[in-house]
Design an enzyme around this catalytic site. Structure first.
Site, PDB file in Angstrom:
ATOM      1  N   HIS A  49       0.427  -1.266   0.026  1.00 48.56           N
ATOM      2  CA  HIS A  49       0.162  -0.205   0.203  1.00 48.56           C
ATOM      3  C   HIS A  49       1.056   1.428   0.436  1.00 48.56           C
ATOM      4  CE1 HIS A  49      -3.740  -2.372   0.570  1.00 48.56           C
ATOM      5  NE2 HIS A  49      -2.906  -2.639   1.434  1.00 48.56           N
ATOM      6  N   ARG A 310      -6.880 -11.962   9.464  1.00 47.19           N
ATOM      7  CA  ARG A 310      -6.892 -10.351   9.220  1.00 47.19           C
ATOM      8  C   ARG A 310      -6.496 -10.083  11.365  1.00 47.19           C
ATOM      9  NH1 ARG A 310     -10.469  -9.099   6.430  1.00 47.19           N
ATOM     10  NH2 ARG A 310     -10.596  -7.557   4.194  1.00 47.19           N
ATOM     11  N   GLU A 336      -2.411  -6.529  11.189  1.00 44.92           N
ATOM     12  CA  GLU A 336      -3.657  -6.233   9.972  1.00 44.92           C
ATOM     13  C   GLU A 336      -3.057  -5.923   9.191  1.00 44.92           C
ATOM     14  OE1 GLU A 336      -7.577  -5.016  10.573  1.00 44.92           O
ATOM     15  OE2 GLU A 336      -6.459  -3.554  12.185  1.00 44.92           O
TER      16      GLU A 336
HETATM   17  C1  LIG Z   1      -7.469 -10.755   3.626  1.00 44.53           C
HETATM   18  C2  LIG Z   1      -6.561 -10.182   3.970  1.00 44.53           C
HETATM   19  C3  LIG Z   1      -5.741  -9.603   2.877  1.00 44.53           C
HETATM   20  C4  LIG Z   1      -4.469  -8.245   3.304  1.00 44.53           C
HETATM   21  N1  LIG Z   1      -4.240  -7.594   2.318  1.00 44.53           N
HETATM   22  C5  LIG Z   1      -2.151  -6.935   2.733  1.00 44.53           C
HETATM   23  C6  LIG Z   1      -2.365  -6.080   1.476  1.00 44.53           C
HETATM   24  O1  LIG Z   1      -3.088  -6.640   0.639  1.00 44.53           O
HETATM   25  N2  LIG Z   1      -1.471  -5.696   2.076  1.00 44.53           N
HETATM   26  C7  LIG Z   1      -0.843  -5.493   3.288  1.00 44.53           C
HETATM   27  O2  LIG Z   1       0.262  -4.727   3.402  1.00 44.53           O
HETATM   28  N3  LIG Z   1      -0.995  -6.642   4.782  1.00 44.53           N
HETATM   29  C8  LIG Z   1      -2.227  -7.564   4.360  1.00 44.53           C
HETATM   30  N4  LIG Z   1      -3.001  -8.044   4.901  1.00 44.53           N
HETATM   31  C9  LIG Z   1      -2.047  -8.532   6.001  1.00 44.53           C
HETATM   32  C10 LIG Z   1      -1.144  -8.964   6.357  1.00 44.53           C
HETATM   33  O3  LIG Z   1      -1.234 -10.539   5.340  1.00 44.53           O
HETATM   34  C11 LIG Z   1      -0.573  -9.640   7.659  1.00 44.53           C
HETATM   35  O4  LIG Z   1      -0.217  -7.997   8.771  1.00 44.53           O
HETATM   36  C12 LIG Z   1       0.371 -10.213   7.544  1.00 44.53           C
HETATM   37  O5  LIG Z   1       1.011 -10.882   7.438  1.00 44.53           O
HETATM   38  C13 LIG Z   1       0.608 -10.663   9.092  1.00 44.53           C
HETATM   39  O6  LIG Z   1       1.419 -11.263   8.998  1.00 44.53           O
HETATM   40  P1  LIG Z   1       2.101 -12.263  10.104  1.00 44.53           P
HETATM   41  O7  LIG Z   1       3.578 -12.635  10.713  1.00 44.53           O
HETATM   42  O8  LIG Z   1       2.456 -11.689  11.768  1.00 44.53           O
HETATM   43  O9  LIG Z   1       0.738 -13.289  10.722  1.00 44.53           O
HETATM   44  P2  LIG Z   1       1.099 -14.724   9.834  1.00 44.53           P
HETATM   45  O10 LIG Z   1       1.422 -15.376   8.749  1.00 44.53           O
HETATM   46  O11 LIG Z   1      -0.177 -15.308  10.818  1.00 44.53           O
HETATM   47  O12 LIG Z   1       2.127 -15.466  11.266  1.00 44.53           O
HETATM   48  C14 LIG Z   1       2.138 -15.974  12.649  1.00 44.53           C
HETATM   49  C15 LIG Z   1       2.293 -17.536  12.441  1.00 44.53           C
HETATM   50  O13 LIG Z   1       2.918 -17.293  13.713  1.00 44.53           O
HETATM   51  C16 LIG Z   1       2.249 -18.634  14.038  1.00 44.53           C
HETATM   52  N5  LIG Z   1       1.990 -19.099  15.085  1.00 44.53           N
HETATM   53  C17 LIG Z   1       0.494 -19.118  15.972  1.00 44.53           C
HETATM   54  N6  LIG Z   1       0.441 -19.100  17.438  1.00 44.53           N
HETATM   55  C18 LIG Z   1       1.579 -19.685  17.418  1.00 44.53           C
HETATM   56  C19 LIG Z   1       2.392 -20.968  18.791  1.00 44.53           C
HETATM   57  N7  LIG Z   1       1.190 -21.105  20.243  1.00 44.53           N
HETATM   58  N8  LIG Z   1       3.404 -21.319  18.827  1.00 44.53           N
HETATM   59  C20 LIG Z   1       4.106 -20.926  17.893  1.00 44.53           C
HETATM   60  N9  LIG Z   1       3.565 -20.545  16.181  1.00 44.53           N
HETATM   61  C21 LIG Z   1       2.715 -20.285  15.789  1.00 44.53           C
HETATM   62  C22 LIG Z   1       1.502 -19.571  13.156  1.00 44.53           C
HETATM   63  O14 LIG Z   1       1.558 -20.595  12.455  1.00 44.53           O
HETATM   64  C23 LIG Z   1       2.107 -18.358  11.368  1.00 44.53           C
HETATM   65  O15 LIG Z   1       2.767 -19.018  10.919  1.00 44.53           O
HETATM   66  C24 LIG Z   1      -4.446  -8.683   4.237  1.00 44.53           C
HETATM   67  C25 LIG Z   1      -4.745  -9.440   5.479  1.00 44.53           C
HETATM   68  C26 LIG Z   1      -5.921  -9.991   5.594  1.00 44.53           C
HETATM   69  C27 LIG Z   1      -6.448 -11.422   6.205  1.00 44.53           C
HETATM   70  O1  LIG Z   2      -9.783  -4.689   4.256  1.00 45.16           O
HETATM   71  P1  LIG Z   2      -8.591  -4.667   4.838  1.00 45.16           P
HETATM   72  O2  LIG Z   2      -8.369  -2.663   5.076  1.00 45.16           O
HETATM   73  O3  LIG Z   2      -7.705  -5.526   5.931  1.00 45.16           O
HETATM   74  O4  LIG Z   2      -6.831  -4.419   3.937  1.00 45.16           O
HETATM   75  C1  LIG Z   2      -7.038  -5.912   2.946  1.00 45.16           C
HETATM   76  C2  LIG Z   2      -5.822  -5.334   2.290  1.00 45.16           C
HETATM   77  O5  LIG Z   2      -5.029  -4.551   2.470  1.00 45.16           O
HETATM   78  C3  LIG Z   2      -6.542  -5.088   0.809  1.00 45.16           C
HETATM   79  O6  LIG Z   2      -7.313  -6.083   0.184  1.00 45.16           O
END
Ligand SMILES: Cc1cc2nc3c(=O)[nH]c(=O)nc-3n(C[C@H](O)[C@H](O)[C@H](O)COP(=O)(O)OP(=O)(O)OC[C@H]3O[C@@H](n4cnc5c(N)ncnc54)[C@H](O)[C@@H]3O)c2cc1C
Ligand SMILES: O=P(O)(O)OC[C@H](O)CO
Ligand code: FES
Length: 477
Positions: A49, A310, A336
């Site tokens: 973004h 999210r 998120e």
């Molecule tokens: C529908 C959707 C659309 C999105 N689109 C965008 C976008 O276009 N652009 C953007 O910037 N962001 C976007 N986001 C946000 C982005 O995807 C997330 O912010 C990001 O992927 C989060 O990464 P993370 O590593 O925190 O979480 P995750 O990828 O979920 O990683 C967390 C890890 O922790 C592990 N875990 C959990 N509990 C334990 C435990 N007890 N012991 C060991 N391991 C554990 C899980 O298995 C997982 O692998 C979107 C999110 C969603 C849901």
């Molecule tokens: O729907 P939002 O705001 O959580 O955004 C998700 C992605 O970044 C865009 O689809």
């Protein structure tokens, strides 16, 4: 005793692991699933973004703009696909045009460069498939698209090459404070560490609440998508949003960096943090909303659907920092959207917190460069010939839809943190992600996995655990 344990191998845990691997520290990443990038980091929109959506002076606003600017160099250093394709927020009602100017002003306060409001005529010239009713749009030239799982894998591989250990199938069950650090209880035994970094995605509240009295709550907010064949990958050039609502940025239409068309996501708060099924209702909402954006939807080109969760915090901002009541326990929670876009900047922020606390020495031999698997489909014939001369397995196509060779699949298994299951191969090579969705290539990939891992095919899984595809032979062939 380790210096640092990172919980979670999504884009956040992996990017932090890579930044911290610059230092002389003993670091382990604990992940409950079979691979990196299996949580939210594999199922999202893949948008980098521009940074106009978040309120000024929030972590989301600051880290999005900073992270966005880091993608050009980072994608070269770590060799993952990224493209600055630009984005448009479309407005379809004359009386809502003012909201575009408000978004523009907010973006400028956040430091987003190059924002401008453009007219209907300009929009339709740029994007002829946009619905003719469009009134105006906010154009952001710095918006981009990235492959979220390849980015995560690239970060993790580089961290691993620089000395970080990854433990898969290792679920953190409880945490106790010790005099000099923490005792972390997992299903694979105990780990001791001076610091903990909580990057557990939608489960970050459970991890935080194991050790802190200041409880936090993460609400899983589900988003469902339709993915279209590469035949319509050029349907739009830019990422097309509608005006945001209190539930987020709404249903977008975008090319993916790998050449598909993606439409989604929905935004529905749910209870179950493991619920990632798609539903007829969710997908019909996606298509209904996309009909506002587009003149027509190429329905016959839908190849699959997926959903992600999210990690929505009630504070409505990222929660990054040491827990108030637990020295040495660092939360990176509520990540998120725009978490993917912010990941490079989040990792630097956590690096600053850790170096302030531990004052570590920088390693002399840190290597910031990671080379990805050579992509046969992107090579010239001359490059292909040279590669096949070195290794003839690059001359055998296994996945016809995505033009992936046997050499690439074998390399995906042999690399640092190599693939151990079918989904791991998919995320590293795209074999199985094409129009037939593995129908043709799956048996061949299973055979290669079985050979490389020296396991019978009955033990080859889709994503670890009990996801075996075959249980035995019904007759000898
Ligand atoms: C529908 C959707 C659309 C999105 N689109 C965008 C976008 O276009 N652009 C953007 O910037 N962001 C976007 N986001 C946000 C982005 O995807 C997330 O912010 C990001 O992927 C989060 O990464 P993370 O590593 O925190 O979480 P995750 O990828 O979920 O990683 C967390 C890890 O922790 C592990 N875990 C959990 N509990 C334990 C435990 N007890 N012991 C060991 N391991 C554990 C899980 O298995 C997982 O692998 C979107 C999110 C969603 C849901
Ligand atoms: O729907 P939002 O705001 O959580 O955004 C998700 C992605 O970044 C865009 O689809
Ligand atoms: S041949 Fe691999 S997805 Fe179709």
């Amino acid at each position: 005793m380790r210096d640092i344990v990172i919980i979670g191998a999504g884009v956040i845990g992996s990017s932090i692991a890579r930044e911290l691997s610059k230092y002389d520290l003993k670091i382990s990443v604990l992940e409950k699933e079979s691979d990196v990038a299996v949580g939210t980091s594999k199922a999202n929109s893949g948008i980098v973004h521009a940074g106009y959506d978040a309120k000024p002076n929030t972590l989301k606003g600051k880290l999005n703009v900073k992270g966005n600017a880091m993608f050009d160099d980072l994608s070269k250093e770590l060799d993952f696909p990224f493209k600055r394709n630009g984005s448009l927020v479309l407005c379809f009602e004359e009386q809502e045009k003012e909201k575009l100017y408000q978004l523009k002003e907010q973006g400028e306060k956040n430091g987003v460069p190059g924002l401008k409001v453009i007219s209907r005529k300009e929009i339709l010239k740029l994007e002829p498939n946009v619905n003719q009713n469009v009134v105006a749009a906010l154009y952001a030239p710095t918006g981009g698209i990235v492959c979220p799982y390849e980015m995560t894998i690239a970060y993790a591989e580089n961290a691993n090459t620089n000395g970080v250990d990854f433990y898969f199938h290792t679920e953190v069950k409880n945490i106790k404070k010790l005099e000099t650090g923490f005792l972390i209880k997992t299903n694979q035994g105990d780990f001791e560490s001076r610091l903990i970094i909580n990057a557990a995605g939608v489960f970050a509240d459970s991890i935080h609440n194991m050790i802190s009295d200041h409880k936090i709550k993460i609400i899983p907010r589900k988003g469902e998508y339709c993915l279209f064949d590469k035949a319509v990958g050029n349907f739009t050039q830019r990422t097309l949003f509608q005006l945001p609502t209190k539930m987020g940025k709404g249903v977008l239409v975008t090319p993916t960096v790998d050449g598909n068309l993606l439409i989604g996501p929905t935004a529905v708060d749910i209870e179950d943090k493991r619920e990632v099924s798609t539903t007829a209702e969710g997908l019909s909402i996606v298509l209904e909303k996309a009909r506002i954006t587009l003149k027509e939807i190429p329905m016959k080109q839908i190849i699959t659907s997926f959903a992600g969760l999210r990690a929505h915090s009630i504070e409505d901002d990222f929660i990054i920092g040491e827990a108030k009541d637990v020295s040495g326990f660092i939360d990176v929670a509520g990540i998120e959207s725009p978490g993917l876009s912010s990941a490079p900047a989040i990792a630097q922020m956590v690096e600053n917190i850790v170096t302030e606390k531990l004052k570590p020495k920088e390693k002399e031999n840190f290597d910031p460069i990671r080379k990805g698997i050579p992509k046969f489909r992107e090579m010239s014939n001359q490059e292909r010939r040279a590669l096949i001369e070195k290794d003839c397995s690059y001359g055998r196509i296994v996945c016809r839809c995505e033009t992936v060779t046997e050499g690439e699949i074998r390399s995906a298994i042999k690399r640092p943190l190599g693939a151990r299951d079918l989904d791991g191969i998919k995320r590293r090579t795209r074999a199985g992600m094409g129009r037939c969705q593995s129908g043709f290539c799956l048996p061949k990939i299973m055979k290669i996995l079985s050979e490389e891992l020296d396991l019978p095919e009955t033990e080859i899984t889709k994503f670890g655990k009990q996801s075996n595809l075959v249980i035995g032979k019904d007759k000898e062939i």
